[in-house]
Design a protein around this motif. Structure first.
Motif, PDB file in Angstrom:
ATOM      1  N   GLN A   1      63.185  30.421  41.208  1.00 13.77           N
ATOM      2  CA  GLN A   1      62.504  31.700  41.446  1.00 13.77           C
ATOM      3  C   GLN A   1      63.476  32.871  41.367  1.00 13.77           C
ATOM      4  OE1 GLN A   1      60.499  31.343  45.195  1.00 13.77           O
ATOM      5  NE2 GLN A   1      58.961  29.863  44.444  1.00 13.77           N
TER       6      GLN A   1
ATOM      7  N   GLN B   1      64.296  33.523  37.712  1.00 12.61           N
ATOM      8  CA  GLN B   1      63.178  34.181  37.035  1.00 12.61           C
ATOM      9  C   GLN B   1      63.066  35.650  37.446  1.00 12.61           C
ATOM     10  OE1 GLN B   1      59.902  31.643  38.119  1.00 12.61           O
ATOM     11  NE2 GLN B   1      60.242  30.221  36.385  1.00 12.61           N
TER      12      GLN B   1
ATOM     13  N   ARG C   1      63.270  38.882  34.983  1.00 11.48           N
ATOM     14  CA  ARG C   1      62.284  39.969  34.929  1.00 11.48           C
ATOM     15  C   ARG C   1      62.946  41.323  35.192  1.00 11.48           C
ATOM     16  NH1 ARG C   1      59.114  36.030  37.753  1.00 11.48           N
ATOM     17  NH2 ARG C   1      59.727  36.991  39.736  1.00 11.48           N
TER      18      ARG C   1
ATOM     19  N   GLU D   1      49.321  41.785  31.928  1.00  9.43           N
ATOM     20  CA  GLU D   1      49.429  40.456  32.535  1.00  9.43           C
ATOM     21  C   GLU D   1      50.875  40.144  32.911  1.00  9.43           C
ATOM     22  OE1 GLU D   1      48.302  37.264  34.329  1.00  9.43           O
ATOM     23  OE2 GLU D   1      46.790  38.456  33.269  1.00  9.43           O
ATOM     24  N   GLN D   2      51.834  40.494  32.054  1.00  9.44           N
ATOM     25  CA  GLN D   2      53.243  40.270  32.365  1.00  9.44           C
ATOM     26  C   GLN D   2      53.667  41.073  33.599  1.00  9.44           C
ATOM     27  OE1 GLN D   2      55.288  41.334  28.774  1.00  9.44           O
ATOM     28  NE2 GLN D   2      54.604  39.500  27.648  1.00  9.44           N
TER      29      GLN D   2
ATOM     30  N   ASP E   1      52.163  39.422  36.687  1.00  7.51           N
ATOM     31  CA  ASP E   1      52.902  38.198  37.031  1.00  7.51           C
ATOM     32  C   ASP E   1      54.208  38.534  37.741  1.00  7.51           C
ATOM     33  OD1 ASP E   1      50.932  36.626  35.972  1.00  7.51           O
ATOM     34  OD2 ASP E   1      51.914  36.393  34.012  1.00  7.51           O
ATOM     35  N   ALA E   2      54.888  39.574  37.256  1.00  7.40           N
ATOM     36  CA  ALA E   2      56.147  39.970  37.892  1.00  7.40           C
ATOM     37  C   ALA E   2      55.916  40.444  39.319  1.00  7.40           C
ATOM     38  CB  ALA E   2      56.814  41.077  37.064  1.00  7.40           C
TER      39      ALA E   2
ATOM     40  N   ARG F   1      53.344  39.556  41.265  1.00  6.57           N
ATOM     41  CA  ARG F   1      52.879  38.436  42.097  1.00  6.57           C
ATOM     42  C   ARG F   1      54.068  37.699  42.694  1.00  6.57           C
ATOM     43  NH1 ARG F   1      49.203  37.522  37.645  1.00  6.57           N
ATOM     44  NH2 ARG F   1      47.074  38.200  38.223  1.00  6.57           N
ATOM     45  N   ALA F   2      55.118  37.572  41.899  1.00  6.59           N
ATOM     46  CA  ALA F   2      56.301  36.850  42.381  1.00  6.59           C
ATOM     47  C   ALA F   2      57.050  37.625  43.451  1.00  6.59           C
ATOM     48  CB  ALA F   2      57.237  36.556  41.203  1.00  6.59           C
TER      49      ALA F   2
END
Length: 456
Positions: free
Chosen positions: A282, A285, A289, A321-322, A325-326, A328-329
């Motif tokens: 995580q 990632q 990002r 969407e990207q 997603d960023a 959400r993390a």
């Protein structure tokens, strides 16, 4: 969405101000003002001269006539008293004398009632003769107990001469006003020619070389030449500032991209290793990002600094969407849901870096100020909207939207300098987009990014 929400209304305001400048009524040019000044000066001076001439003529003429009439009526009365038995002769051209004795006083009341009422002095008289023509005369009156003397001086020719003089003066005013117009036109052309040449050369430099040819050597050493010299000095300083700015942007871009490339390569290499711990994965990632966001932001800022549009196309739904997603993390257990709906095939003519920065700021503000509920991104046919469930938009925030550095009333101790939405506004100006913010109802804010239509 309060801190950086301020930037989203500035673009419509700036667009409106540009439209107002285009609709500004035509203002009279300097050349026209010079011509009008010459015409007004010529007209006023000529009118004043004509008025003074006519006034002086009338004053001198009246003074001379009155002096002559006073002397003659005194002489007429004196001669009467020398020989009361006969009417005295007064052989003066244009004058007629009349003597009324006491026994005729009452008859004069019936014949000439005005004369009967007159006291000693001079009077202007007039009338219409049997042919219907007007006549004028001056009447001198001298009354004694023994006789009343009247002396009339024919002023008809003088009045006609005055009327002719007035017509001549009126014609002179018109002629000299026209001459002033011609002189003003010629003078304005001569005076404004160097200024027009200077303006033409300045327009020729628009969009030209970065080192324009000096202006001062092409103009004489007068006020226009001094203006050209000042413009040359200003152009030189401005060129130096622009050059330093370009060099700084290039240096910053190079120096920042190099470590980012190292970070990207190292992250990609580490992600390929098998058996990574979930937390380590995580973190890697998240670093990946963040590196991508930094690269996109650097690219967008460079485009803004150069005022250049980047080339490329972007799928709005994929970029959204990207970004979701960023985020959400990074929620960290916050009870907040992120959703995407709407069109999936909306493609715009702009690089993904510019779209990611603009849309990312809107989504980032929505996520930052929504403590629970949901953030919904809806992609329409030519726009994308971000709806949050945050505290809403206060009147103070609405009044200061898009002011650079403004942090809203709900910002609290959150990080950020209040410049994110200012960047969004500048990107909209660059690409011809429009951005707006409005309250979402009972709570929340709706931010909408509308794209420019594709050229046919």
């Amino acid at each position: 969405m309060a801190s950086d929400t301020a930037s989203l209304r500035r673009k419509p305001d700036s667009v409106a101000s540009k439209g107002e400048r285009r609709r500004t009524p035509y203002r009279r040019r300097l050349r026209s003002r010079i011509i009008v000044s010459f015409v007004l000066l010529g007209f006023c001076l000529t009118t004043l001269f004509a008025f003074a001439t006519n006034w002086a003529r009338m004053r001198v003429e009246n003074q001379l006539v009155e002096d002559v009439m006073n002397r003659n009526i005194s002489e007429y009365v004196r001669r009467y008293y020398e020989s009361p038995d006969r009417n005295p002769d007064l052989p003066v051209q244009q004058m007629r004398a009349r003597l009324i004795k006491p026994d005729k006083f009452e008859a004069l009341r019936e014949e000439e009632p005005d004369w009967y009422e007159f006291k000693d002095g001079l009077y202007n008289m007039g009338g219409v003769d049997e042919r219907g023509e007007r006549y004028s005369y001056k009447l001198a009156v001298r009354k004694t107990p023994d006789a009343w003397a009247f002396l009339a001086y024919d002023m008809t020719d003088s009045v006609r001469g005055g009327q002719q003089l007035n017509r001549a003066l009126f014609l002179s005013v018109l002629v000299f006003s026209l001459l002033s117009l011609v002189l003003g036109w010629w003078s304005a052309s001569k005076v404004m020619k160097p200024v027009s040449d200077l303006a033409a050369r300045l327009r020729a430099y628009r969009g030209g070389t970065s080192e324009p040819e000096p202006l001062a050597p092409r103009f004489p050493d007068d006020e226009v030449g001094q203006l050209a010299q000042a413009l040359d000095d200003y152009s030189s300083r401005l060129t130096e500032v622009v050059q330093r700015d370009r060099e700084f942007n290039a240096d910053v871009s190079h120096e920042l991209r190099t470590p980012l490339a190292v970070i990207r390569g190292a992250t990609e290499l580490l992600l390929t290793r098998p058996g990574l711990d979930e937390k380590v994965l995580q973190r890697l990632q998240r670093i990946q990002r963040a590196e991508q966001q930094c690269s996109d932001l650097i690219g967008a800022l460079l485009l803004l600094s150069r005022n250049e549009r980047g080339q490329g196309s972007s799928n709005v739904a994929r970029v959204a969407e990207q970004l979701l997603d960023a985020h959400r993390a990074q929620l960290g257990g916050k009870p907040l849901e992120l959703h995407l709906d709407g069109e999936r095939d909306l493609v715009i003519d702009a690089p993904e870096a510019a779209l990611s920065v603009a849309l990312g700021n809107l989504i980032g503000n929505a996520v930052k100020y929504s403590q629970d509920g949901e953030v919904r991104v809806h992609v329409g046919t030519n726009a994308v909207s971000v709806t949050d469930s945050g505290p809403g938009l206060s009147e103070e925030d609405a009044a200061k939207l898009f002011q650079r550095g403004y942090r809203g009333t709900h910002a609290g101790h959150s990080q950020g300098g209040g410049i994110g939405l200012s960047i969004v506004s500048r990107l909209c100006d660059l690409y011809g987009w429009q951005v707006s913010v409005r309250p979402g109802g009972a709570r929340g804010v709706i931010a909408t990014l509308t794209f420019s239509p594709k050229p046919l």
